[in-house]
Design a protein around this motif. Structure first.
Motif, PDB file in Angstrom:
ATOM      1  N   ASP A  40       5.076  -2.253  -3.017  1.00  0.00           N
ATOM      2  CA  ASP A  40       4.746  -1.740  -1.687  1.00  0.00           C
ATOM      3  C   ASP A  40       4.557  -0.235  -1.830  1.00  0.00           C
ATOM      4  O   ASP A  40       5.457   0.478  -2.266  1.00  0.00           O
ATOM      5  CB  ASP A  40       5.907  -2.064  -0.724  1.00  0.00           C
ATOM      6  N   LYS A  77       0.717  -3.702   0.265  1.00  0.00           N
ATOM      7  CA  LYS A  77       1.534  -4.425  -0.702  1.00  0.00           C
ATOM      8  C   LYS A  77       0.634  -5.157  -1.699  1.00  0.00           C
ATOM      9  O   LYS A  77      -0.415  -5.688  -1.309  1.00  0.00           O
ATOM     10  CB  LYS A  77       2.413  -5.448   0.020  1.00  0.00           C
ATOM     11  N   LEU A 120      -0.648  -7.194   2.994  1.00  0.00           N
ATOM     12  CA  LEU A 120      -0.721  -7.610   1.590  1.00  0.00           C
ATOM     13  C   LEU A 120      -2.192  -7.580   1.157  1.00  0.00           C
ATOM     14  O   LEU A 120      -3.059  -8.135   1.843  1.00  0.00           O
ATOM     15  CB  LEU A 120      -0.154  -9.023   1.436  1.00  0.00           C
ATOM     16  N   LEU A 148       6.525  -7.513  -6.233  1.00  0.00           N
ATOM     17  CA  LEU A 148       5.835  -7.039  -5.040  1.00  0.00           C
ATOM     18  C   LEU A 148       5.915  -5.510  -5.011  1.00  0.00           C
ATOM     19  O   LEU A 148       7.002  -4.932  -4.972  1.00  0.00           O
ATOM     20  CB  LEU A 148       6.483  -7.634  -3.783  1.00  0.00           C
ATOM     21  N   ASP A 174       7.556  -1.964   6.959  1.00  0.00           N
ATOM     22  CA  ASP A 174       7.428  -3.284   6.335  1.00  0.00           C
ATOM     23  C   ASP A 174       6.204  -4.044   6.844  1.00  0.00           C
ATOM     24  O   ASP A 174       5.831  -5.075   6.293  1.00  0.00           O
ATOM     25  CB  ASP A 174       8.709  -4.088   6.585  1.00  0.00           C
ATOM     26  N   TYR A 218       6.803   4.206  -3.657  1.00  0.00           N
ATOM     27  CA  TYR A 218       6.749   2.835  -4.182  1.00  0.00           C
ATOM     28  C   TYR A 218       8.060   2.127  -3.870  1.00  0.00           C
ATOM     29  O   TYR A 218       9.131   2.693  -4.100  1.00  0.00           O
ATOM     30  CB  TYR A 218       6.619   2.822  -5.710  1.00  0.00           C
ATOM     31  N   TYR A 253       0.789  -7.752  -5.442  1.00  0.00           N
ATOM     32  CA  TYR A 253       1.595  -8.439  -6.446  1.00  0.00           C
ATOM     33  C   TYR A 253       1.099  -8.060  -7.831  1.00  0.00           C
ATOM     34  O   TYR A 253      -0.121  -7.981  -8.058  1.00  0.00           O
ATOM     35  CB  TYR A 253       1.502  -9.960  -6.275  1.00  0.00           C
ATOM     36  N   ARG A 259      -1.188   2.499   3.353  1.00  0.00           N
ATOM     37  CA  ARG A 259      -0.036   1.740   2.863  1.00  0.00           C
ATOM     38  C   ARG A 259      -0.459   0.298   2.618  1.00  0.00           C
ATOM     39  O   ARG A 259      -1.362  -0.209   3.297  1.00  0.00           O
ATOM     40  CB  ARG A 259       1.132   1.807   3.838  1.00  0.00           C
TER      41      ARG A 259
END
Lengths: 323, 323
Positions: A163, A188, A126, A161, A122, A234, A190, A186
């Motif tokens: 990811d 994230k 972003l 979102l 996590d 995803y 929008y 990796r």
């Protein structure tokens, strides 16, 4: 003086059952379900019933039972904060895939789910659409990823979102690097007001699940390959829709039919597109690489283009408490 | 130039199944049984089938699955060379008792078997009949143990090796003592030409199974007592007879009906005899102790008198390889 019955003068207790192969199971269940929670009661009853049925069905032998608890002990002792061998065992027995299938709220129109795997993090950063999730040093052939997030009526979903995480071109996740210094491969994103997202990445490759432990021994006994087909993970979330955890699997992988953790399914298999779209490459500074096509050297990049369909958030169903 | 399908030009692979809740299980079984040994194949098939049936039956939720692998990890990590938490888990789920019942070759006339438990120790010394298996310091009320080893026709069996072990009067086995210095409250005896054996010991008492680990947590959730009813273990071997692993349970124990490991069964419950047999006490130097019986102080000792019936050695049956 002759012996006489004394201190143990209690009457034979008629409630003591003579435990046999046939009545042991209901007795154990009766002893193990004195709990108010109906779900816990149900889970425990079914677990004991199925475990006992297995032992009785196969007439489990003492030496086989010993192998079993010795194996489970090894699995537990192979676990570390960085390695979960019991999840891996669950994976290779298809249990994780089954739990995933049962828990996914998908409908016929929605995108299928797939196993989360152990490499989600996590802490991924972003990004803005169009940015790259890979650092400059990462090995791998350039790949442009794009897609649209839709609802089941085909309407774009804004501000979902997305990811995304994947291996580098050598088959390693960032966290497998002994010199790990932060998230890589990796990120994230929008979705925009058209439901679209796009980013730069590298083409993922097949890679082995950890096979130097007790689970690896099982795979080797059954002549099962430990390599997963190349894929991109995803996880797509939005306050109004059910969370979608899935992955796209590259059809070209020779392991597409024998994923050791049973995540690859027909609906999630994709063909990568070979693109020579100079305008697109220019717009997003996608690096081109050279490739032989029909004996001709061509400049281009890989394109992973796939839309995802989410289902509206559903009210929580009660959990099953009886057959 | 428009995007074109390139490197991933392989045809869709028609052999890739769309894995669903319904067809995942046969797929996993097919992948996991590529092995020649018919028994291994059968065990694996049935194990996957039962595990998947359980997950499907109860509609196992993701958070419940997480609790399960976290619990199993703790069980594995509680194991040490001195403690086997997975065997304990098998015990409290009644699996050990079931495996014992399936594997015991007993007939209607023969003495029933019971679980071996974790406190057997082959290092017990060989004694002459009449000797004591307890050292002088051991706490507990004096108990004389005797019995006859018989075949199913009632004929005495000579030179059967009778291995006996028990707790002291405080409920501890020798190996649980942090200052363990050798076998105590355990010993081996040969039956004489009349099939008889006899020895001095102490009266065993109820004792708790280890309950400070994950298995203890389960017992506490289900309001199950962790104390086993007082008992004496016997392992009886002879070249011509099937090995008998069993135990005798004292009826007076308040836990006789709720043995946490399901070893106590009707056929193995015994009444201790209060004996004031001065000649017997004299012959074997059994120490007497004082006890109130009907407001009268009496001198005597406990007597555990029980015969055992063995079955002749049987030819090995083949193991089950199909339903």
């Amino acid at each position: 003086m002759a012996p006489q019955a004394g201190g143990s003068s209690l009457k034979p207790d008629s409630s003591l059952e003579d435990l046999t192969i046939d009545n042991l199971t209901p007795h154990v269940i009766r002893m193990s379900t004195r709990v108010d929670d109906a779900r816990v009661k149900y889970l425990t009853t079914k677990l004991i019933q199925h475990l006992h049925d297995f032992v009785r069905d196969v007439q489990l032998q003492t030496d086989e039972w010993e192998v079993a608890w010795q194996f489970l002990t090894k699995v537990g002792q192979t676990c570390t904060p960085e390695r979960q061998e019991f999840v891996l065992l669950s994976d290779v027995l298809g249990i994780s895939a089954l739990v995933d299938a049962i828990n996914s709220k998908q409908t016929l129109e929605a995108t299928e789910s797939s196993v989360l795997g152990p490499f989600f993090n996590d802490a991924a950063h972003l990004f803005e659409n169009g940015q790259s999730i890979t650092s400059n040093e990462v090995a791998g052939e350039p790949m442009f990823i794009r897609g649209t997030i839709l609802d089941t009526a085909g309407k774009p979903i804004e501000k979902a979102l997305v990811d995304i995480w994947e291996t580098d071109g050598n088959g390693f996740y960032d966290m497998q690097d002994s010199e790990y210094s932060g998230p890589d491969c990796r990120g994230k994103f929008y979705s925009d007001h058209n439901g679209k997202f796009h980013l730069k990445a590298v083409k993922p490759v097949d890679y082995p699940i950890p096979n130097d432990g007790p689970v690896g021994t099982i795979l080797s006994i059954f002549d099962r390959d430990c390599r997963r087909p190349a894929h991109v993970h995803y996880m797509i979330t939005h306050p109004s829709y059910e969370k979608l955890v899935t992955a796209l699997y590259l059809r070209e992988s020779e392991f597409i039919n024998k994923d050791p953790v049973f995540g690859a399914k027909l609906g999630l298999v994709v063909d990568l597109i070979w693109s020579e779209d100079a305008a697109l490459a220019e717009a997003y500074q996608v690096p081109l690489f050279e490739r032989d096509i029909s004996n001709e050297k061509r400049q281009g990049f890989w394109l992973l283009d796939r839309d995802f369909v989410l289902v509206p958030k559903q009210s929580k169903e009660g959990r099953k408490t009886h057959d």
